[in-house]
Design a protein around this motif. Structure first.
Motif, mmCIF file in Angstrom:
data_model
loop_
_atom_site.group_PDB
_atom_site.id
_atom_site.type_symbol
_atom_site.label_atom_id
_atom_site.label_comp_id
_atom_site.label_asym_id
_atom_site.label_seq_id
_atom_site.Cartn_x
_atom_site.Cartn_y
_atom_site.Cartn_z
ATOM 1 N N ILE A 147 -9.313 -4.092 8.493
ATOM 2 C CA ILE A 147 -10.561 -4.804 8.778
ATOM 3 C C ILE A 147 -11.742 -3.845 8.663
ATOM 4 N N GLY A 148 -12.789 -4.314 8.004
ATOM 5 C CA GLY A 148 -13.986 -3.500 7.837
ATOM 6 C C GLY A 148 -15.168 -4.113 8.560
ATOM 7 N N ILE A 149 -16.270 -4.284 7.851
ATOM 8 C CA ILE A 149 -17.507 -4.745 8.479
ATOM 9 C C ILE A 149 -18.008 -6.068 7.901
ATOM 10 N N ASN A 150 -17.202 -6.707 7.005
ATOM 11 C CA ASN A 150 -17.706 -7.931 6.364
ATOM 12 C C ASN A 150 -17.254 -9.213 7.060
ATOM 13 N N GLY A 151 -16.584 -9.084 8.200
ATOM 14 C CA GLY A 151 -16.207 -10.252 8.984
ATOM 15 C C GLY A 151 -14.847 -10.835 8.662
ATOM 16 N N GLU A 152 -14.191 -10.411 7.610
ATOM 17 C CA GLU A 152 -12.868 -10.930 7.276
ATOM 18 C C GLU A 152 -11.806 -10.308 8.177
ATOM 19 N N THR A 153 -10.777 -11.087 8.460
ATOM 20 C CA THR A 153 -9.731 -10.620 9.385
ATOM 21 C C THR A 153 -8.365 -10.491 8.725
ATOM 22 N N GLU A 154 -8.226 -10.965 7.481
ATOM 23 C CA GLU A 154 -6.981 -10.770 6.749
ATOM 24 C C GLU A 154 -7.260 -10.719 5.257
ATOM 25 N N PHE A 155 -6.348 -10.047 4.541
ATOM 26 C CA PHE A 155 -6.545 -9.773 3.119
ATOM 27 C C PHE A 155 -5.213 -9.983 2.402
ATOM 28 N N HIS A 156 -5.261 -10.347 1.113
ATOM 29 C CA HIS A 156 -4.055 -10.790 0.423
ATOM 30 C C HIS A 156 -3.775 -9.992 -0.852
ATOM 31 N N HIS A 157 -2.474 -9.803 -1.141
ATOM 32 C CA HIS A 157 -1.987 -9.124 -2.352
ATOM 33 C C HIS A 157 -2.510 -7.679 -2.428
#
Length: 222
Positions: A147-157
């Motif tokens: 998690i970084g600073i752009n507000g996303e909480t999960e990432f794929h592939h």
């Protein structure tokens, strides 16, 4: 060349992104919709980048090598079959890619044991062609600890490791003669979060022209 046969083309998506990139949020949502609407029609690798500062925590130097190969200067940037699609891949482009005949059949499997992955990838060509590169990456389907600073909480592939050579395995193909590549790697040396959440992406590409001949996700064997 005249091919012996053709097989189904599986579209190859390469995505340069970062959890510190605010425009990446819209692109990620768009790609989630695109992939949900094209199940079984694509292979996907997302390379976390080291910018905007402070950069994605899951950035590897290998990701930077791939960025240099494509001369990527900012994120988000998407490539479909080795061609720059800026920050968006349309359904029309996916349809054109998927309906393009391919002369390479790619099959294989991987097994997991503790933190070690073992991969078998088979390439069956239906044309004679020289100076090709075979690529094999291990990705994690969903990550939550970068998690970084752009507000996303999960990432794929999310890219974890390129097996063999970051610049691809140099090879030439003879029609009707398959080539097999086998790898074993301890994934504890990567940012892997869950061993049971891994996927293996494989593709064959002309290194100079960047033309993509076919791709595939490999099957997990238990």
């Amino acid at each position: 060349f005249v091919g012996m046969s053709t097989v189904q083309k599986i579209s190859m998506i390469e995505h340069f992104s970062s959890s510190t990139c605010f425009p990446c949020v819209f692109t990620n949502k768009s790609m989630d919709t695109l992939t949900q609407n094209n199940t079984g029609k694509y292979t996907y690798v997302k390379y976390p980048m080291n910018g905007p500062a402070p950069g994605d925590p899951y950035y590897y130097a290998e990701c930077g090598t791939r960025r240099s190969y494509y001369n990527v200067n900012n994120v988000p940037t998407l490539f479909l079959d080795g061609k720059n699609s800026a920050d968006l891949i349309s359904q029309e482009k996916m349809d054109i890619s998927y309906n393009t005949p391919s002369f390479f059949d790619i099959r294989g499997s991987f097994t997991l044991n503790d933190s070690t992955i073992t991969v078998i990838a088979d390439f069956m060509p239906y044309i004679n062609i020289k100076n090709m590169r075979a690529y094999v990456t291990v990705n994690e389907k969903t990550t939550t600890k970068n998690i970084g600073i752009n507000g996303e909480t999960e990432f794929h592939h999310i890219f974890m490791k390129m097996l063999g050579n970051i610049n691809g395995i140099e090879t030439s193909f003879e029609a009707g003669n398959y080539q097999r590549f086998e790898f074993t790697y301890n994934m504890s040396d990567t940012n892997m979060e869950e061993i049971n959440d891994l996927e293996v992406a494989v593709w064959v590409q002309n290194y100079d022209s960047k033309e993509m001949y076919n791709s595939s996700f490999l099957h997990e064997y238990s």
